[in-house]
Design a protein around this motif. Structure first.
Motif, mmCIF file in Angstrom:
data_model
loop_
_atom_site.group_PDB
_atom_site.id
_atom_site.type_symbol
_atom_site.label_atom_id
_atom_site.label_comp_id
_atom_site.label_asym_id
_atom_site.label_seq_id
_atom_site.Cartn_x
_atom_site.Cartn_y
_atom_site.Cartn_z
ATOM 1 N N LEU A 121 0.744 -1.353 -0.323
ATOM 2 C CA LEU A 121 -0.318 0.042 -0.136
ATOM 3 C C LEU A 121 0.687 0.871 -0.020
ATOM 4 C CD1 LEU A 121 -3.017 0.614 0.279
ATOM 5 C CD2 LEU A 121 -2.843 0.334 2.326
ATOM 6 N N GLU A 122 2.038 1.000 1.127
ATOM 7 C CA GLU A 122 2.525 2.038 0.835
ATOM 8 C C GLU A 122 3.319 2.861 -0.755
ATOM 9 O OE1 GLU A 122 3.961 2.779 5.208
ATOM 10 O OE2 GLU A 122 4.811 1.369 4.983
ATOM 11 N N GLU A 123 3.749 1.649 -1.287
ATOM 12 C CA GLU A 123 5.129 1.348 -2.528
ATOM 13 C C GLU A 123 3.663 2.000 -3.078
ATOM 14 O OE1 GLU A 123 6.408 -2.402 -3.338
ATOM 15 O OE2 GLU A 123 7.883 -1.943 -1.847
ATOM 16 N N PHE A 124 2.858 1.691 -3.682
ATOM 17 C CA PHE A 124 2.121 1.994 -4.519
ATOM 18 C C PHE A 124 1.318 3.881 -3.683
ATOM 19 C CE2 PHE A 124 -2.705 2.737 -5.551
ATOM 20 C CZ PHE A 124 -2.804 3.047 -6.725
ATOM 21 N N SER A 125 0.875 3.983 -3.116
ATOM 22 C CA SER A 125 0.443 5.074 -3.109
ATOM 23 C C SER A 125 2.091 6.327 -2.455
ATOM 24 C CB SER A 125 0.077 5.054 -1.356
ATOM 25 O OG SER A 125 0.411 5.165 -0.279
ATOM 26 N N GLY A 126 2.851 5.991 -2.815
ATOM 27 C CA GLY A 126 3.715 6.881 -2.343
ATOM 28 C C GLY A 126 3.648 7.556 -0.851
ATOM 29 N N ARG A 127 3.254 7.012 -0.143
ATOM 30 C CA ARG A 127 2.802 7.131 1.001
ATOM 31 C C ARG A 127 2.692 6.111 2.432
ATOM 32 N NH1 ARG A 127 0.216 12.133 0.662
ATOM 33 N NH2 ARG A 127 -0.736 12.370 -0.976
ATOM 34 N N GLN A 128 4.015 7.002 3.126
ATOM 35 C CA GLN A 128 3.510 6.523 4.783
ATOM 36 C C GLN A 128 2.031 5.541 5.123
ATOM 37 O OE1 GLN A 128 5.249 8.269 8.310
ATOM 38 N NE2 GLN A 128 4.990 7.078 9.387
ATOM 39 N N VAL A 129 1.972 5.103 6.220
ATOM 40 C CA VAL A 129 0.691 4.560 6.763
ATOM 41 C C VAL A 129 0.964 4.360 7.913
ATOM 42 C CG1 VAL A 129 -0.739 2.272 7.004
ATOM 43 C CG2 VAL A 129 0.001 3.100 4.718
ATOM 44 N N ILE A 130 -0.309 4.436 8.818
ATOM 45 C CA ILE A 130 0.097 5.398 10.075
ATOM 46 C C ILE A 130 -1.044 4.232 10.983
ATOM 47 C CG2 ILE A 130 1.108 7.288 10.163
ATOM 48 C CD1 ILE A 130 -1.202 8.676 10.671
ATOM 49 N N VAL A 131 -0.809 4.822 12.137
ATOM 50 C CA VAL A 131 -1.562 3.534 13.221
ATOM 51 C C VAL A 131 -1.846 1.968 12.814
ATOM 52 C CG1 VAL A 131 -4.471 3.739 13.748
ATOM 53 C CG2 VAL A 131 -3.148 5.965 12.963
ATOM 54 N N ASN A 132 -2.792 1.947 11.675
ATOM 55 C CA ASN A 132 -2.507 0.346 11.552
ATOM 56 C C ASN A 132 -2.911 -0.516 12.205
ATOM 57 O OD1 ASN A 132 -2.881 -1.731 9.727
ATOM 58 N ND2 ASN A 132 -0.669 -2.380 10.062
ATOM 59 N N ARG A 133 -4.434 -0.861 13.268
ATOM 60 C CA ARG A 133 -4.901 -1.536 14.288
ATOM 61 C C ARG A 133 -6.464 -1.367 14.030
ATOM 62 N NH1 ARG A 133 -1.566 2.592 17.001
ATOM 63 N NH2 ARG A 133 -2.869 3.750 19.163
ATOM 64 N N PRO A 134 -7.020 -1.545 14.969
ATOM 65 C CA PRO A 134 -8.843 -1.620 15.592
ATOM 66 C C PRO A 134 -8.957 0.238 15.895
ATOM 67 C CG PRO A 134 -8.377 -3.785 16.264
ATOM 68 C CD PRO A 134 -6.756 -3.162 15.772
#
Length: 398
Positions: A121-134
């Protein structure tokens, strides 16, 4: 084409308006859940739902909603429906209504999504992912929205349901980009080991964490229906099929000839009024999501009750506009008890209120064994063969 009994069937799903714990609620940790019951208690018996009351909203319950007496001679027929799907999400509920129950549990991610999915997802979007939890959807933008604005990251979170939700400020990530990212995420979550029901774009606006609000530009990217639905059958047979609200997204647009996006419940009811002014022959399937998104998940029984009263007022207009050959079906897709613990959906039976001005009687439809009885009834009305699931109650409507 000839229709058997009703020219137009109008289905309105009050998203999350459950009417008491299902028989298998304990398996979901939801024993004691009762969305309508607890909203009535929160209003101390002052909940005012005259139109739902005369349709029998309290008649279908073992214990009436506080302050809403059972109707002595209710309009039409009332009952409940029990769910056989393995989950308690909107997709499960709507698919099952249309004859396609979800029999195998979809993937949930109580520890967050796997690193490989996040990396892609990060590679496709070029953006960092944060949180990633319920996380609660409103809490997550309060706690991380400013960071998202500062960094341009993607807020990725989930819940107890089979969903990936991606939140971003509309001024930081344009809607078209957010939707494109969600479409890509959908391709990562189609199985076989990580089948997720929905990827939901969750845009928000506002200057700071104390003023962030989610917008009506939400969009659901659902799993493609895994089998034929009643919507497909109606469409293929040439009947009109109309979606109002997120219903179109839930079925990935499949089978609908016309679709309306809702800004909110009242906008959705505007669309219902518009469709009722059309000369069509077929099925209109409406979802009103505010009960769920605005009040159920936020555990706000007062707001939930006000939304019910606002809907009830608009329901009066619908009842006045119905033709003798119209059939109105009001139900829900699951519960989301604002008086219960947690912030997730609750496993409940759902109301079944059925009315046409041409009805000569009234009565009970009992507790239906599956939500699919709704779709089976629509199919029989339009002279189409029943699917594997569901038993029509059309012959009971007199």
């Amino acid at each position: 084409m000839d229709y058997q009994k009703y020219k137009r069937v109008l289905g309105i799903v009050l998203d999350s308006v459950g009417t008491g714990a299902a028989a298998d609620a304990a398996q979901y940790g939801d024993l004691g859940a009762d969305t309508l019951g607890h909203v009535g208690v929160a209003y101390h018996g002052q909940l005012h739902l005259p139109n739902l009351a005369r349709l029998g909203i309290s008649n279908l319950r073992d214990q009436p909603i506080l302050g809403i007496a059972p109707a002595k001679a209710p309009l039409g027929y009332q009952g409940k429906m029990a769910e056989i799907s393995a989950g308690k999400d909107s997709m499960d509920g709507h698919w099952e209504m249309m004859g396609l129950p979800v029999k195998q549990p979809l993937a949930t991610f109580p520890q967050g999504f796997p690193a490989e999915i996040i990396r892609k997802l990060e590679e496709f979007s070029g953006r960092q992912v944060i949180v990633n939890r319920p996380y609660s959807g409103t809490d997550v933008i309060h706690d991380y929205g400013e960071q998202q604005m500062d960094t341009g990251a993607l807020i990725v979170y989930t819940s107890g349901d089979s969903v990936m939700q991606i939140a971003a400020h509309e001024d930081v990530i344009p809607l078209a980009e957010l939707y494109r990212i969600c479409q890509y995420a959908r391709t990562l979550l189609n199985g076989p080991d990580n089948i997720v029901g929905r990827v939901i774009a969750r845009p928000y606006i506002g200057p700071d964490k104390d003023h962030f609000t989610r917008t009506a530009n939400r969009r659901d990217f659902s799993l493609e229906p895994t089998g034929e639905t009643a919507i497909d059958k109606l469409h293929q047979a040439g009947w009109d099929t109309i979606a109002i609200g997120k219903t179109n997204d839930i079925f990935s647009g499949r089978g609908f000839g016309q679709a309306f996006h809702n800004e909110n419940n009242m906008d959705g009811m505007d669309h219902v009024d518009e469709v009722m002014g059309q000369d069509f022959t077929g099925f209109c399937f409406t979802n009103l999501v505010d009960f769920d998104a605005m009040y159920g998940h936020r555990r706000d029984p007062i707001g939930f009750g006000q939304a019910l009263m606002d809907f009830d007022q608009r329901l009066g207009t619908v009842l006045d506009q119905l033709h003798d050959d119209d059939l109105l079906v009001i139900t829900a897709d699951h519960g989301n008890d604002p008086g219960f613990t947690g912030t997730d959906h609750t496993r409940e039976n759902v109301p079944l209120l059925v009315y046409s001005p041409s009805m000569q009687g009234h009565g009970t439809l009992g507790t239906r064994a599956t939500f699919a009885d709704f779709g089976a009834t629509v199919l029989e009305n339009f002279n189409l063969p029943a699917g594997r699931y569901g038993s029509s109650f059309l012959s009971q409507l007199q």
